[in-house]
Design a protein around this motif. Sequence first.
Motif, mmCIF file in Angstrom:
data_model
loop_
_atom_site.group_PDB
_atom_site.id
_atom_site.type_symbol
_atom_site.label_atom_id
_atom_site.label_comp_id
_atom_site.label_asym_id
_atom_site.label_seq_id
_atom_site.Cartn_x
_atom_site.Cartn_y
_atom_site.Cartn_z
ATOM 1 N N ALA A 1 5.224 16.827 37.603
ATOM 2 C CA ALA A 1 5.974 16.022 38.579
ATOM 3 C C ALA A 1 6.924 16.894 39.401
ATOM 4 C CB ALA A 1 6.746 14.921 37.856
ATOM 5 N N GLU A 2 7.558 17.860 38.745
ATOM 6 C CA GLU A 2 8.480 18.756 39.465
ATOM 7 C C GLU A 2 7.733 19.638 40.462
ATOM 8 O OE1 GLU A 2 10.600 20.772 36.348
ATOM 9 O OE2 GLU A 2 11.560 18.913 35.679
ATOM 10 N N LEU A 3 6.579 20.168 40.057
ATOM 11 C CA LEU A 3 5.785 20.993 40.979
ATOM 12 C C LEU A 3 5.266 20.155 42.146
ATOM 13 C CD1 LEU A 3 3.696 23.297 38.597
ATOM 14 C CD2 LEU A 3 5.680 23.918 39.992
ATOM 15 N N SER A 4 4.884 18.925 41.867
ATOM 16 C CA SER A 4 4.431 18.021 42.922
ATOM 17 C C SER A 4 5.551 17.796 43.928
ATOM 18 C CB SER A 4 3.995 16.686 42.300
ATOM 19 O OG SER A 4 3.819 15.700 43.300
ATOM 20 N N GLU A 5 6.738 17.493 43.441
ATOM 21 C CA GLU A 5 7.873 17.236 44.329
ATOM 22 C C GLU A 5 8.198 18.461 45.190
ATOM 23 O OE1 GLU A 5 12.496 15.582 44.091
ATOM 24 O OE2 GLU A 5 11.419 16.078 42.249
ATOM 25 N N ALA A 6 8.205 19.636 44.559
ATOM 26 C CA ALA A 6 8.528 20.873 45.291
ATOM 27 C C ALA A 6 7.474 21.181 46.344
ATOM 28 C CB ALA A 6 8.655 22.032 44.311
ATOM 29 N N LYS B 1 1.134 10.745 30.193
ATOM 30 C CA LYS B 1 2.473 10.223 30.490
ATOM 31 C C LYS B 1 2.684 10.012 31.991
ATOM 32 C CE LYS B 1 5.598 10.513 26.810
ATOM 33 N NZ LYS B 1 5.043 9.699 25.761
ATOM 34 N N LEU B 2 1.924 10.729 32.826
ATOM 35 C CA LEU B 2 2.061 10.573 34.281
ATOM 36 C C LEU B 2 1.719 9.155 34.745
ATOM 37 C CD1 LEU B 2 0.504 13.931 35.528
ATOM 38 C CD2 LEU B 2 2.886 13.233 35.835
ATOM 39 N N CYS B 3 0.934 8.452 33.936
ATOM 40 C CA CYS B 3 0.553 7.081 34.297
ATOM 41 C C CYS B 3 1.652 6.079 33.962
ATOM 42 C CB CYS B 3 -0.717 6.669 33.553
ATOM 43 S SG CYS B 3 -2.110 7.757 33.843
ATOM 44 N N GLU B 4 2.691 6.527 33.280
ATOM 45 C CA GLU B 4 3.753 5.634 32.826
ATOM 46 C C GLU B 4 5.014 5.845 33.665
ATOM 47 O OE1 GLU B 4 4.337 6.674 28.737
ATOM 48 O OE2 GLU B 4 2.206 6.479 28.232
ATOM 49 N N ALA B 5 5.957 4.895 33.520
ATOM 50 C CA ALA B 5 7.274 5.075 34.139
ATOM 51 C C ALA B 5 7.973 6.240 33.452
ATOM 52 C CB ALA B 5 8.084 3.790 33.994
ATOM 53 N N PRO B 6 8.784 7.018 34.187
ATOM 54 C CA PRO B 6 9.121 6.853 35.602
ATOM 55 C C PRO B 6 8.098 7.474 36.568
ATOM 56 C CG PRO B 6 10.307 8.727 34.730
ATOM 57 C CD PRO B 6 9.523 8.146 33.583
ATOM 58 N N TYR B 7 7.211 8.321 36.033
ATOM 59 C CA TYR B 7 6.340 9.118 36.914
ATOM 60 C C TYR B 7 5.451 8.261 37.803
ATOM 61 C CZ TYR B 7 7.660 12.111 33.019
ATOM 62 O OH TYR B 7 8.360 12.753 32.051
ATOM 63 N N SER B 8 4.946 7.156 37.248
ATOM 64 C CA SER B 8 4.018 6.309 38.017
ATOM 65 C C SER B 8 4.668 5.804 39.300
ATOM 66 C CB SER B 8 3.543 5.138 37.154
ATOM 67 O OG SER B 8 4.650 4.395 36.673
ATOM 68 N N LYS B 9 6.000 5.694 39.276
ATOM 69 C CA LYS B 9 6.730 5.197 40.453
ATOM 70 C C LYS B 9 7.344 6.328 41.287
ATOM 71 C CE LYS B 9 6.216 0.886 39.135
ATOM 72 N NZ LYS B 9 5.082 0.138 39.706
ATOM 73 N N THR B 10 7.723 7.435 40.650
ATOM 74 C CA THR B 10 8.487 8.467 41.360
ATOM 75 C C THR B 10 7.622 9.559 41.980
ATOM 76 O OG1 THR B 10 8.820 9.682 39.295
ATOM 77 C CG2 THR B 10 10.548 8.119 39.935
ATOM 78 N N TRP C 1 2.171 10.003 44.950
ATOM 79 C CA TRP C 1 0.733 10.118 44.692
ATOM 80 C C TRP C 1 -0.090 10.236 45.978
ATOM 81 C CZ3 TRP C 1 -0.241 11.289 39.889
ATOM 82 C CH2 TRP C 1 0.608 10.821 38.868
ATOM 83 N N ALA C 2 0.378 9.646 47.047
ATOM 84 C CA ALA C 2 -0.380 9.667 48.309
ATOM 85 C C ALA C 2 -0.524 11.072 48.878
ATOM 86 C CB ALA C 2 0.304 8.762 49.339
ATOM 87 N N LYS C 3 0.305 11.988 48.388
ATOM 88 C CA LYS C 3 0.266 13.377 48.887
ATOM 89 C C LYS C 3 -0.584 14.288 47.991
ATOM 90 C CE LYS C 3 3.014 12.264 52.231
ATOM 91 N NZ LYS C 3 4.457 12.290 52.054
ATOM 92 N N TRP C 4 -1.118 13.722 46.909
ATOM 93 C CA TRP C 4 -1.937 14.525 45.995
ATOM 94 C C TRP C 4 -3.355 14.692 46.534
ATOM 95 C CZ3 TRP C 4 -1.553 14.680 40.046
ATOM 96 C CH2 TRP C 4 -0.219 14.827 39.650
ATOM 97 N N TYR C 5 -3.875 15.912 46.410
ATOM 98 C CA TYR C 5 -5.286 16.211 46.664
ATOM 99 C C TYR C 5 -5.844 16.784 45.364
ATOM 100 C CZ TYR C 5 -4.751 15.410 51.657
ATOM 101 O OH TYR C 5 -4.526 14.825 52.881
ATOM 102 N N ILE C 6 -6.901 16.143 44.853
ATOM 103 C CA ILE C 6 -7.425 16.458 43.521
ATOM 104 C C ILE C 6 -8.720 17.253 43.618
ATOM 105 C CG2 ILE C 6 -8.150 15.485 41.319
ATOM 106 C CD1 ILE C 6 -5.452 14.469 41.800
ATOM 107 N N VAL D 1 -3.220 5.394 38.820
ATOM 108 C CA VAL D 1 -2.141 5.756 39.743
ATOM 109 C C VAL D 1 -2.681 5.643 41.178
ATOM 110 C CG1 VAL D 1 -0.850 7.240 38.150
ATOM 111 C CG2 VAL D 1 -2.716 8.220 39.501
ATOM 112 N N PRO D 2 -1.787 5.424 42.163
ATOM 113 C CA PRO D 2 -2.255 5.155 43.530
ATOM 114 C C PRO D 2 -2.603 6.399 44.346
ATOM 115 C CG PRO D 2 0.117 4.898 43.420
ATOM 116 C CD PRO D 2 -0.341 5.191 42.020
ATOM 117 N N ILE D 3 -3.604 7.132 43.881
ATOM 118 C CA ILE D 3 -4.085 8.299 44.628
ATOM 119 C C ILE D 3 -5.048 7.822 45.717
ATOM 120 C CG2 ILE D 3 -5.629 10.306 44.412
ATOM 121 C CD1 ILE D 3 -4.186 10.871 41.730
ATOM 122 N N VAL D 4 -4.986 8.448 46.890
ATOM 123 C CA VAL D 4 -5.866 8.080 48.011
ATOM 124 C C VAL D 4 -7.295 8.527 47.674
ATOM 125 C CG1 VAL D 4 -6.304 8.400 50.479
ATOM 126 C CG2 VAL D 4 -3.933 8.390 49.617
#
Length: 266
Positions: free
Chosen positions: A31-36, A59-68, A71-76, A104-107
């Motif tokens: 989550a921290e690397l994603s934010e950065a 755990k990424l599927c759970e709160a708080p990560y699922s909300k914070t 996800w729309a900026k992720w490319y998998i 999770v709401p990934i595009v």
Amino acid sequence: MALSGANKDGREVRIYEYLDELHTDLADYIAELSEASVKERGVFAIALSGGSLISLMGKLCEAPYSKTVDWAKWYIFWVDERVVAKNHADSNYKLAKDGLLSKVPIVPSHVHSINDTVSAEKAAEDYEFVIRQLVRTRIISVSDISDCPKFDLILLGMGPDGHVASLFPNHSVLDEKEEWVTFLTDSPKPPPERITFTLPVINSASNVAIVVTGNSKAEAVHSAIDDVGPDCPTLPAKMVQPTKGNLVWFLDKAAASKLDGAKFSE
């Protein structure tokens, strides 16, 4: 409590007494690397592996990560994939979809899986083409010391034999330096047909994490991390040495049990 090992050779080793701590810390780390990355580049390009890794990311599927997490900026992407149908039990795509991506709401258009209707050789060629297109548009960064793609994060597991991705010990794929994505038709672990990122691509990433749990992998962890001398064969996991990026090992107590000086702080 976690023992965070010394940062040697640009490598950090984190050892967890309890698996739940590893789950939480891994989610925090991602989550921290994603934010950065989103803050710096506007996107987060992440490459996944198969095996137990997806469940360890749960755990990424759970709160708080699922909300914070944005996800729309992720490319998998996938570091490696078995050349089977996407709904096949051996598919790394299916594993990730069932365990993470569907929760999770990934595009959907940001999820780049392999073409599963062609040969392993063509699937590797097609996948490299997709990645090259996304490097051109800077969805994926480019290394400033080679022309390799520079993923924001590559997540790896490791087998008891020390393999990472589909890079197996003593296999010719370890010597591939030109291609970004290569293929196997003779994987020592079934299924035999696979595609995989090559070592230059893995080692060009901004961040690489190797996540390993269980006693069965303790010997390989020791061989990959400790200075075992020139007589021991070099495992693929030991060859993961990001050129300018960061490498973090996430280990549970069992996987770390044969490391030199493994101990736990209170």
